[in-house]
Design a protein around this motif. Sequence first.
Motif, PDB file in Angstrom:
ATOM      1  N   ALA A   1       6.386  16.447   2.967  1.00 58.22           N
ATOM      2  CA  ALA A   1       6.921  17.511   2.125  1.00 58.22           C
ATOM      3  C   ALA A   1       6.224  17.557   0.767  1.00 58.22           C
ATOM      4  CB  ALA A   1       8.416  17.291   1.934  1.00 58.22           C
ATOM      5  N   ARG A   2       5.805  16.403   0.290  1.00 61.27           N
ATOM      6  CA  ARG A   2       5.257  16.304  -1.058  1.00 61.27           C
ATOM      7  C   ARG A   2       3.741  16.149  -0.998  1.00 61.27           C
ATOM      8  NH1 ARG A   2       8.465  15.268  -5.623  1.00 61.27           N
ATOM      9  NH2 ARG A   2      10.431  14.881  -4.584  1.00 61.27           N
ATOM     10  N   ALA A   3       3.039  16.793  -1.907  1.00 55.24           N
ATOM     11  CA  ALA A   3       1.581  16.619  -1.965  1.00 55.24           C
ATOM     12  C   ALA A   3       1.279  15.227  -2.513  1.00 55.24           C
ATOM     13  CB  ALA A   3       0.971  17.666  -2.870  1.00 55.24           C
ATOM     14  N   PRO A   4       0.394  14.460  -1.846  1.00 54.78           N
ATOM     15  CA  PRO A   4       0.051  13.136  -2.380  1.00 54.78           C
ATOM     16  C   PRO A   4      -0.640  13.275  -3.741  1.00 54.78           C
ATOM     17  CG  PRO A   4      -1.202  13.606  -0.364  1.00 54.78           C
ATOM     18  CD  PRO A   4      -0.309  14.782  -0.602  1.00 54.78           C
ATOM     19  N   SER A   5      -0.409  12.285  -4.613  1.00 59.52           N
ATOM     20  CA  SER A   5      -0.944  12.401  -5.975  1.00 59.52           C
ATOM     21  C   SER A   5      -2.467  12.412  -5.989  1.00 59.52           C
ATOM     22  CB  SER A   5      -0.405  11.267  -6.851  1.00 59.52           C
ATOM     23  OG  SER A   5      -0.750  10.026  -6.302  1.00 59.52           O
ATOM     24  N   CYS A   6      -3.112  11.790  -4.981  1.00 54.57           N
ATOM     25  CA  CYS A   6      -4.587  11.802  -4.967  1.00 54.57           C
ATOM     26  C   CYS A   6      -5.093  13.238  -4.800  1.00 54.57           C
ATOM     27  CB  CYS A   6      -5.143  10.876  -3.878  1.00 54.57           C
ATOM     28  SG  CYS A   6      -4.800  11.392  -2.204  1.00 54.57           S
ATOM     29  N   PHE A   7      -4.376  14.044  -4.017  1.00 59.09           N
ATOM     30  CA  PHE A   7      -4.750  15.457  -3.867  1.00 59.09           C
ATOM     31  C   PHE A   7      -4.536  16.200  -5.187  1.00 59.09           C
ATOM     32  CE2 PHE A   7      -3.211  19.795  -3.212  1.00 59.09           C
ATOM     33  CZ  PHE A   7      -4.296  20.366  -2.582  1.00 59.09           C
ATOM     34  N   LEU A   8      -3.399  15.937  -5.835  1.00 58.71           N
ATOM     35  CA  LEU A   8      -3.080  16.636  -7.085  1.00 58.71           C
ATOM     36  C   LEU A   8      -4.076  16.269  -8.191  1.00 58.71           C
ATOM     37  CD1 LEU A   8       0.812  16.285  -6.983  1.00 58.71           C
ATOM     38  CD2 LEU A   8      -0.555  18.317  -6.433  1.00 58.71           C
ATOM     39  N   ARG A   9      -4.596  15.036  -8.140  1.00 56.37           N
ATOM     40  CA  ARG A   9      -5.590  14.621  -9.143  1.00 56.37           C
ATOM     41  C   ARG A   9      -6.971  15.150  -8.813  1.00 56.37           C
ATOM     42  NH1 ARG A   9      -6.427   9.487  -8.434  1.00 56.37           N
ATOM     43  NH2 ARG A   9      -4.640   8.928  -7.155  1.00 56.37           N
ATOM     44  N   GLY A  10      -7.135  15.738  -7.625  1.00 55.46           N
ATOM     45  CA  GLY A  10      -8.430  16.317  -7.259  1.00 55.46           C
ATOM     46  C   GLY A  10      -9.500  15.286  -6.940  1.00 55.46           C
ATOM     47  N   VAL A  11      -9.091  14.148  -6.319  1.00 52.47           N
ATOM     48  CA  VAL A  11     -10.098  13.133  -5.991  1.00 52.47           C
ATOM     49  C   VAL A  11     -11.080  13.698  -4.947  1.00 52.47           C
ATOM     50  CG1 VAL A  11      -8.484  11.240  -6.466  1.00 52.47           C
ATOM     51  CG2 VAL A  11      -8.791  12.006  -4.108  1.00 52.47           C
ATOM     52  N   PRO A  12     -12.296  13.158  -4.892  1.00 55.07           N
ATOM     53  CA  PRO A  12     -13.274  13.666  -3.930  1.00 55.07           C
ATOM     54  C   PRO A  12     -12.814  13.439  -2.483  1.00 55.07           C
ATOM     55  CG  PRO A  12     -14.300  12.109  -5.471  1.00 55.07           C
ATOM     56  CD  PRO A  12     -12.835  12.071  -5.726  1.00 55.07           C
ATOM     57  N   ASN A  13     -13.209  14.326  -1.601  1.00 58.42           N
ATOM     58  CA  ASN A  13     -13.023  14.167  -0.154  1.00 58.42           C
ATOM     59  C   ASN A  13     -11.572  14.219   0.316  1.00 58.42           C
ATOM     60  OD1 ASN A  13     -15.835  13.867   0.118  1.00 58.42           O
ATOM     61  ND2 ASN A  13     -15.668  11.680  -0.370  1.00 58.42           N
TER      62      ASN A  13
ATOM     63  N   LYS B   1       0.828  -1.217   0.000  1.00 61.40           N
ATOM     64  CA  LYS B   1       0.000   0.000   0.000  1.00 61.40           C
ATOM     65  C   LYS B   1       0.858   1.261   0.000  1.00 61.40           C
ATOM     66  CE  LYS B   1      -4.134  -2.012   1.635  1.00 61.40           C
ATOM     67  NZ  LYS B   1      -5.420  -1.825   2.235  1.00 61.40           N
ATOM     68  N   THR B   2       0.216   2.356  -0.443  1.00 64.90           N
ATOM     69  CA  THR B   2       0.870   3.672  -0.378  1.00 64.90           C
ATOM     70  C   THR B   2      -0.019   4.615   0.424  1.00 64.90           C
ATOM     71  OG1 THR B   2      -0.246   4.534  -2.347  1.00 64.90           O
ATOM     72  CG2 THR B   2       1.863   3.353  -2.693  1.00 64.90           C
ATOM     73  N   LEU B   3       0.585   5.681   0.933  1.00 63.83           N
ATOM     74  CA  LEU B   3      -0.196   6.642   1.723  1.00 63.83           C
ATOM     75  C   LEU B   3      -1.227   7.356   0.854  1.00 63.83           C
ATOM     76  CD1 LEU B   3       2.558   8.292   3.967  1.00 63.83           C
ATOM     77  CD2 LEU B   3       1.017   6.397   4.526  1.00 63.83           C
ATOM     78  N   SER B   4      -0.818   7.680  -0.382  1.00 66.15           N
ATOM     79  CA  SER B   4      -1.767   8.376  -1.250  1.00 66.15           C
ATOM     80  C   SER B   4      -2.982   7.481  -1.528  1.00 66.15           C
ATOM     81  CB  SER B   4      -1.083   8.788  -2.558  1.00 66.15           C
ATOM     82  OG  SER B   4      -1.995   9.492  -3.367  1.00 66.15           O
ATOM     83  N   GLY B   5      -2.718   6.196  -1.773  1.00 63.56           N
ATOM     84  CA  GLY B   5      -3.819   5.254  -2.012  1.00 63.56           C
ATOM     85  C   GLY B   5      -4.712   5.124  -0.784  1.00 63.56           C
ATOM     86  N   MET B   6      -4.103   5.084   0.388  1.00 59.01           N
ATOM     87  CA  MET B   6      -4.888   4.908   1.617  1.00 59.01           C
ATOM     88  C   MET B   6      -5.688   6.165   1.962  1.00 59.01           C
ATOM     89  SD  MET B   6      -2.202   2.689   3.910  1.00 59.01           S
ATOM     90  CE  MET B   6      -3.298   2.244   5.258  1.00 59.01           C
ATOM     91  N   LEU B   7      -5.153   7.335   1.600  1.00 54.72           N
ATOM     92  CA  LEU B   7      -5.907   8.571   1.829  1.00 54.72           C
ATOM     93  C   LEU B   7      -7.097   8.614   0.871  1.00 54.72           C
ATOM     94  CD1 LEU B   7      -5.981  11.221   3.473  1.00 54.72           C
ATOM     95  CD2 LEU B   7      -4.644  12.288   1.636  1.00 54.72           C
TER      96      LEU B   7
END
Length: 330
Positions: free
Chosen positions: A185-197, A168-174
């Motif tokens: 330090a780095r923005a997770p990719s799920c945030f950068l992709r604009g996923v809901p919630n 697992k990854t933190l971005s996936g778990m978020l």
Amino acid sequence: MNKLNISLSVGNYDRTQALFDGRVDIEGCNVRAVPLEPEEAFHRAFRYEEFDVTEISMSSHMMTTARGDNQYIGIPAFLSRVFRQSGIYVRTDRGIDKPEDLRGKTIGVPEYQITANVWIRGILEDEYGVKPADIKWRRGGVEEPGRGERAPIELDPSIDLQQIPDDKTLSGMLESGEIDAVIGARAPSCFLRGVPNVGRLFGDYIEAEKDYFRRTRIFPIMHMVGIRKSLVAENPWLPVSVYKAFLKAKMLAVKELDEICHLAVTLPWMVHHHNEAKKLMGEDYWPYGLDANRHVIETFARYHYGQGLSKRKVAPEELFAASSLDLSKI
Ligand SMILES: O=C(O)c1ccc(O)c(O)c1
């Protein structure tokens, strides 16, 4: 002339670029320069000590300095500084509207020790009373499974820190909601992709960070420069040569930010942003050297010790080659 061959690895920032493109030399040295991203630079520095001169994490440097197993001595060239209110990414469907709402929540960290996280945990405790022991910490790669601490850590048993599953990854778990937040330090990719919630805790992070600076005068230091101790023992002139080069490179970068004729950075109102930063933070808003940064490093040392990453409070002077804190004057 017989010069010392050294290897150097730092990020390719505007303030280091002159070392890569040949505008600035390190006096007395032939330099083999390799640009690296911070995660890779720190992994290779603290596990394998690969480069003679390297960008280092202030946190890992303080931790290994406190323990006495540090292979590098620092110079006060602070290659990365970032305000950190921006670095708290949360689920927006869990009632997390303010820092105090993080109590009892599960927060992902790429490493417990990374400098960004020491600052964020320190700010959460100092300003909002949220203690590290109030949180369930989960560690692993933000984007790649299987990340661990770059240098060993030993925390107080009151801290609940567990490794996330190997696949697992933190971005996936978020994104899936298995954890409530990620700091780093780095923005997770799920945030950068604009996923809901998924969003930032401080939606207007720029205002939060300006307010923080007005109150504390702290522009958080993330990274500095380390030089292999064994090389300094043989070449005591090296820290000042290296420091002078980083000072010159930064001076060239800052000068370019004033250039309205042709913009050095691909951003329309770059000169305006530069002037705004100077208005808020002063002419020398990104100072190198210990004197102008003592309050920043002392605050960080207090956080680092309080969080159990250093077993004793490190004095700022211990982090640096003494000669780099005492440059000659005319
Ligand atoms: O270790 C990290 O995750 C990491 C990444 C980028 C940075 O700028 C940093 O200081 C640390």
